[in-house]
Write a protein that holds these residues in place. Structure first.
Motif, PDB file in Angstrom:
ATOM      1  N   UNK A  91       0.685  -1.210  -0.001  1.00 16.91           N
ATOM      2  CA  UNK A  91      -0.070   0.081   0.037  1.00 16.91           C
ATOM      3  C   UNK A  91       0.857   1.397   0.085  1.00 16.91           C
ATOM      4  N   UNK A  92       0.333   2.184  -0.641  1.00 19.13           N
ATOM      5  CA  UNK A  92       1.033   3.459  -0.784  1.00 19.13           C
ATOM      6  C   UNK A  92       1.216   4.201   0.459  1.00 19.13           C
ATOM      7  N   UNK A  93       2.369   4.861   0.719  1.00 19.06           N
ATOM      8  CA  UNK A  93       2.485   5.666   1.985  1.00 19.06           C
ATOM      9  C   UNK A  93       1.367   6.637   2.289  1.00 19.06           C
ATOM     10  N   UNK A  94       0.771   7.357   1.447  1.00 20.42           N
ATOM     11  CA  UNK A  94      -0.182   8.287   1.795  1.00 20.42           C
ATOM     12  C   UNK A  94      -1.608   7.574   2.084  1.00 20.42           C
ATOM     13  N   UNK A  95      -1.727   6.429   1.509  1.00 21.45           N
ATOM     14  CA  UNK A  95      -3.101   5.559   1.841  1.00 21.45           C
ATOM     15  C   UNK A  95      -2.910   4.913   3.276  1.00 21.45           C
ATOM     16  N   UNK A 119       4.176  16.142   0.694  1.00 13.85           N
ATOM     17  CA  UNK A 119       3.431  15.695  -0.090  1.00 13.85           C
ATOM     18  C   UNK A 119       2.368  14.428   0.354  1.00 13.85           C
ATOM     19  N   UNK A 120       3.149  13.547   1.076  1.00 11.98           N
ATOM     20  CA  UNK A 120       2.406  12.046   1.567  1.00 11.98           C
ATOM     21  C   UNK A 120       1.445  12.614   2.576  1.00 11.98           C
ATOM     22  N   UNK A 121       1.774  13.630   3.392  1.00  9.78           N
ATOM     23  CA  UNK A 121       0.793  14.147   4.404  1.00  9.78           C
ATOM     24  C   UNK A 121      -0.445  15.143   4.059  1.00  9.78           C
ATOM     25  N   UNK A 122       0.054  15.556   2.770  1.00  5.54           N
ATOM     26  CA  UNK A 122      -1.054  16.797   2.109  1.00  5.54           C
ATOM     27  C   UNK A 122      -1.992  15.986   1.658  1.00  5.54           C
ATOM     28  N   UNK A 123      -1.578  14.856   1.042  1.00  4.30           N
ATOM     29  CA  UNK A 123      -2.385  13.824   0.178  1.00  4.30           C
ATOM     30  C   UNK A 123      -3.451  13.123   0.964  1.00  4.30           C
ATOM     31  N   UNK A 124      -2.929  12.591   2.240  1.00  6.81           N
ATOM     32  CA  UNK A 124      -3.710  11.998   3.348  1.00  6.81           C
ATOM     33  C   UNK A 124      -4.811  12.842   3.640  1.00  6.81           C
TER      34      UNK A 124
END
Length: 478
Positions: free
Chosen positions: A23-27, A63-68
């Motif tokens: 699973x992708x990190x932001x998911x 970017x990971x956090x903003x996507x989540x």
């Protein structure tokens, strides 16, 4: 939704590990946040960390956090506003599971407090106590902030020794004074020391404060109840027990309010010498005496046989957790050796109390409190006489409570239950006995109640007694 500026949830533990690693990190982050919200670990209105701060903590890109966050905003779990933190906007709406257990009856909230044991908490000297804390926080040297002395800070021990000598007539060398968390803590320490010295049995007054019995038992001593009468502890009954130590409220026995008579004082000291034993004096509220001059502590009659326990729980507040223990000089080292893990209260609080006493603020507070409590006691006694003329009052000369003796046949326990259901807190004298007694009385405290609340509180008490009074049998004429 209210935009609280203080409800931050930046320390919430998030599990973003993926067992399969696919699973992708932001998911994974979105899933962890979603789970925290659904389980209630992140509550409605809580602010989540700024994206840059959370990315730094997790060791990932911003970017990971903003996507989540964006995903959870779209799902309605979070709400983002310009110029404000991103906050939780969802709360579980599941109904609590039904239980087949019987429901506890709903009682009225307590409106009036006539239970014993508390001072006037509304009159706590907040400003002067805050001044004392502020003073010692600014003036304490660096080594005051290290590991505290288990016996207490020398400054407070010196101040307490001087206070006990001038105000209570105690024989109080500084090296014999220890700081503790209150009377119960002091009694546990004392009983442990006596047990280490070979004493296995201790006597306590009957009736008496149950926590003292529990404290003595917890230290490994066998407890014997000895009755108290209008002159205090009955020493002739004490002699019949195997006890070599006794706990006594010499200045004001709880809960009867009696004072240990001069003859009994002398007799008690002779008993301690004859059995090579000790008296543990509970000086819990002796500062409040209204109709006579204060009675000096028993400890001054024989400092080598009497421990003295006291605290500020009845004078300032039990929340401070500050008390003292004055031990016989020959047992001071044994006392500390028997309590190797005993911890003194926080040092800054100790220094604040020393400052509070040294500046005369404690004496001023006690003078004002005595005037207030004397007036309140008089009002309570007068109101009881008006509403309950067939009941007798005793134990009014000192302290923060009195006894209301009820007519024969009164069910005191039922009256307490009825009063509690109506929003009035009070206590039955049998609560403080090891076995029920034919004597029916209520223990009424007047420390933590406003003067204006006394008339309606007594009116509720009168109604509770009336509702539980036995009804006379009707005359059938046979």
């Amino acid at each position: 939704m209210a935009d609280s500026q203080t409800n931050f949830a930046w320390a919430t533990l998030l599990d973003i590990a993926a067992p399969d690693g696919r699973r992708r990190l932001h998911d994974r982050l979105a899933h962890a946040l979603r789970t925290a919200i659904r389980t209630g670990r992140l509550t409605l209105g809580a602010a989540v960390p700024p994206s840059r701060a959370l990315a730094e903590d997790l060791g990932c890109s911003r970017w990971v956090v903003t996507q989540a966050y964006g995903q959870l905003v779209a799902e309605g779990y979070l709400v983002a506003r310009v110029g404000s933190a991103t906050r939780v906007s969802w709360t579980p709406h599941t109904a609590p599971p039904r239980s087949s257990a019987p429901r506890t009856p709903v009682r009225a909230p307590i409106r009036y407090d006539l239970a014993p044991g508390l001072p006037d908490l509304r009159a706590f000297p907040r400003r002067r106590w805050a001044d004392a804390v502020r003073t010692v926080t600014g003036s304490a040297v660096h080594y005051d902030l290290g590991l505290p002395d288990p016996a207490g800070h020398p400054v407070l021990r010196t101040t307490l020794a001087q206070y006990l000598q001038r105000s209570r007539g105690a024989d109080a060398p500084v090296h014999c004074v220890s700081v503790c968390a209150g009377v119960t803590d002091g009694l546990v320490r004392t009983c442990r020391a006596l047990h280490a010295e070979g004493i296995t049995d201790v006597a306590l007054e009957e009736p008496g404060w149950g926590r003292l019995r529990d404290a003595a038992s917890s230290a490994g001593l066998r407890v014997h109840a000895v009755p108290a009468d209008h002159d205090g502890l009955r020493v002739e009954e004490l002699v019949r027990t195997p006890a070599r130590a006794v706990v006594v409220g010499a200045a004001h026995q709880f809960p009867t309010g009696t004072v240990l008579s001069p003859a009994r004082r002398a007799e008690l000291v002779r008993w301690a010498r004859s059995v090579d034993g000790f008296v543990i004096e509970d000086d819990y509220d002796a500062e409040f005496r209204y109709d006579h001059h204060p009675v000096a502590v028993l400890q001054g009659m024989d400092p080598g046989r009497v421990f003295l326990l006291g605290s500020v729980s009845k004078t300032l507040s039990p929340a401070l957790g500050l008390g003292w223990l004055l031990a016989p000089a020959a047992l001071t080292q044994a006392l500390r050796a028997a309590n190797p893990v005993a911890a003194a209260p926080p040092v800054l609080d100790q220094l604040a109390l020393a400052t509070f006493i040294d500046r005369g603020w404690y004496d001023a507070h006690l003078r004002a409190a005595r005037r207030r409590f004397r007036s309140r006691r008089d009002l309570l006694v007068h109101t009881l006489a008006t509403h309950l003329p067939h009941s007798r009052v005793s134990g009014t000369a000192a302290g923060l409570h009195l006894l209301l003796h009820l007519p024969d046949g009164t069910d005191a326990r039922a009256a307490v239950q009825a009063a509690t259901a109506a929003g009035l807190r009070l206590a039955d004298l049998d609560t403080y006995r090891t076995a029920p007694s034919p004597q029916r009385a209520l223990v009424l405290g007047y420390g933590n109640i406003n003067d204006t609340e006394i008339p309606p509180a007594v009116a509720l008490l009168t109604e509770a007694l009336r509702s539980t009074a036995p009804h006379p049998r009707a005359d059938t004429g046979r």
